[in-house]
Motif scaffolding. Structure first.
Motif, PDB file in Angstrom:
ATOM      1  N   ARG A 124       0.882  -1.156  -0.186  1.00 10.87           N
ATOM      2  CA  ARG A 124      -0.364   0.363  -0.102  1.00 10.87           C
ATOM      3  C   ARG A 124       0.771   1.244  -0.048  1.00 10.87           C
ATOM      4  NH1 ARG A 124      -3.082   1.548   5.716  1.00 10.87           N
ATOM      5  NH2 ARG A 124      -2.782   4.015   4.450  1.00 10.87           N
ATOM      6  N   ASN A 125       0.029   1.634  -0.507  1.00  8.38           N
ATOM      7  CA  ASN A 125       1.416   3.922   0.058  1.00  8.38           C
ATOM      8  C   ASN A 125       0.030   4.419   1.409  1.00  8.38           C
ATOM      9  OD1 ASN A 125      -1.800   4.166  -1.153  1.00  8.38           O
ATOM     10  ND2 ASN A 125      -0.668   5.560  -2.441  1.00  8.38           N
ATOM     11  N   ASN A 126       0.948   5.334   1.210  1.00  7.42           N
ATOM     12  CA  ASN A 126       0.599   6.579   2.475  1.00  7.42           C
ATOM     13  C   ASN A 126       0.382   6.322   3.302  1.00  7.42           C
ATOM     14  OD1 ASN A 126      -0.169   9.261   3.102  1.00  7.42           O
ATOM     15  ND2 ASN A 126      -2.603   9.082   2.048  1.00  7.42           N
TER      16      ASN A 126
ATOM     17  N   ASN B 171      -7.789   4.779  -5.627  1.00  6.46           N
ATOM     18  CA  ASN B 171      -7.972   4.450  -7.346  1.00  6.46           C
ATOM     19  C   ASN B 171      -9.979   3.821  -7.274  1.00  6.46           C
ATOM     20  OD1 ASN B 171      -6.335   2.736  -5.955  1.00  6.46           O
ATOM     21  ND2 ASN B 171      -6.480   1.855  -7.663  1.00  6.46           N
ATOM     22  N   MET B 172     -10.468   3.118  -6.290  1.00  8.83           N
ATOM     23  CA  MET B 172     -11.880   2.704  -6.616  1.00  8.83           C
ATOM     24  C   MET B 172     -12.618   3.194  -6.365  1.00  8.83           C
ATOM     25  SD  MET B 172     -11.016  -0.538  -8.076  1.00  8.83           S
ATOM     26  CE  MET B 172      -9.099  -1.266  -8.345  1.00  8.83           C
TER      27      MET B 172
ATOM     28  N   PHE C 153      -3.255  -0.029  -3.300  1.00  6.82           N
ATOM     29  CA  PHE C 153      -2.506  -1.017  -3.075  1.00  6.82           C
ATOM     30  C   PHE C 153      -2.307  -0.958  -4.881  1.00  6.82           C
ATOM     31  CE2 PHE C 153      -5.703  -1.602   0.077  1.00  6.82           C
ATOM     32  CZ  PHE C 153      -4.847  -1.616   1.143  1.00  6.82           C
ATOM     33  N   ASP C 154      -0.566  -1.521  -4.398  1.00  5.75           N
ATOM     34  CA  ASP C 154      -0.274  -1.663  -5.779  1.00  5.75           C
ATOM     35  C   ASP C 154      -1.419  -2.941  -7.209  1.00  5.75           C
ATOM     36  OD1 ASP C 154       2.191  -0.707  -4.490  1.00  5.75           O
ATOM     37  OD2 ASP C 154       2.666  -2.292  -5.225  1.00  5.75           O
ATOM     38  N   LEU C 155      -1.474  -2.788  -7.936  1.00  6.88           N
ATOM     39  CA  LEU C 155      -2.426  -3.287  -8.997  1.00  6.88           C
ATOM     40  C   LEU C 155      -1.899  -3.504 -10.584  1.00  6.88           C
ATOM     41  CD1 LEU C 155      -5.707  -4.075  -9.077  1.00  6.88           C
ATOM     42  CD2 LEU C 155      -6.092  -1.917 -10.058  1.00  6.88           C
TER      43      LEU C 155
ATOM     44  N   THR D 136       2.213   0.810  -9.481  1.00  5.51           N
ATOM     45  CA  THR D 136       2.543   1.068  -7.734  1.00  5.51           C
ATOM     46  C   THR D 136       1.451   1.630  -7.285  1.00  5.51           C
ATOM     47  OG1 THR D 136       3.823   3.399  -7.962  1.00  5.51           O
ATOM     48  CG2 THR D 136       4.879   0.980  -8.287  1.00  5.51           C
ATOM     49  N   ALA D 137       0.864   1.990  -5.893  1.00  5.53           N
ATOM     50  CA  ALA D 137       0.489   2.690  -5.355  1.00  5.53           C
ATOM     51  C   ALA D 137      -0.149   3.851  -5.278  1.00  5.53           C
ATOM     52  CB  ALA D 137      -0.307   1.977  -3.975  1.00  5.53           C
TER      53      ALA D 137
END
Length: 202
Positions: free
Chosen positions: A31-33, A125-126, A152-154, A166-167
């Protein structure tokens, strides 16, 4: 990023899908942030202090999903659950858009005379992006504090050759999509909190 923002007196903060199931790194991947949760909590507190409405949105996955109602992952994260009594509305949905849930979000916003939304939560992004896009289409003034979201990375599919982002790349794409596409303005938690508190002190 815009510098000047105005927060309506009845601006609604939507906190989307901040649920325990998203803590499962083995399921979701990187994940990011990591500051997202702290920023969401700060926004919730600022909205409560200023008397503005808070809307909680909770995702109910289909059976077997990480956020299915019969699994522990469906529960709101503790810091959100602790503030849940502040909520003016609690929407449950099973798709990306918060406008396709129960109770009906648009009907409630119309009844309350609310024209501005601040959209935060998971995933950037979802469900955050989908809700913000639809809100923009419906004519709301939409603000998205990107630092109060995470994702999350996708990958586009299985296999080593499938395109992957990447996220952080996905979050950047969301920012470009929303602001560049005219759906929403990308702001920061600090900008929102400062504006809310400045107006409260005025």
């Amino acid at each position: 990023m815009t510098n000047k923002i105005e927060i309506a007196a009845n601006s609604a903060l939507l906190v989307i899908d901040v649920q325990k199931g998203f803590d499962d790194a083995a399921f979701w991947g990187p994940r990011n942030n990591p500051a997202a949760e702290a920023n969401i909590a700060e926004l919730m507190d600022a909205w409560q202090e200023s008397g503005r409405p808070l809307v909680l949105v909770q995702h109910a996955s289909r059976p077997g999903g990480a956020l299915a109602p019969d699994l522990p992952g469906y529960a709101l994260k503790d810091f959100v659950a602790e503030r849940a009594e502040q909520a003016a509305l609690h929407v449950v949905k099973s798709v990306n858009s918060s406008f396709y849930g129960t109770p009906d979000l648009a009907d409630w916003l119309t009844a309350q005379g609310i024209g501005q939304l601040v959209v935060a939560g998971i995933q950037t992004n979802m469900c955050v992006e989908t809700t913000a896009r639809m809100a923009g289409n419906l004519g709301y003034d939409v603000l998205v504090p990107l630092d109060a979201t995470h994702t999350f990375d996708l990958a586009a599919g299985p296999g080593p050759d499938a395109p992957r982002l990447t996220a952080d790349q996905l979050a950047t794409a969301t920012a470009v999509n929303l602001q560049g596409g005219g759906f929403a303005r990308i702001v920061t938690t600090a900008q929102l909190v400062e504006e809310v508190r400045v107006r409260a002190d005025a």
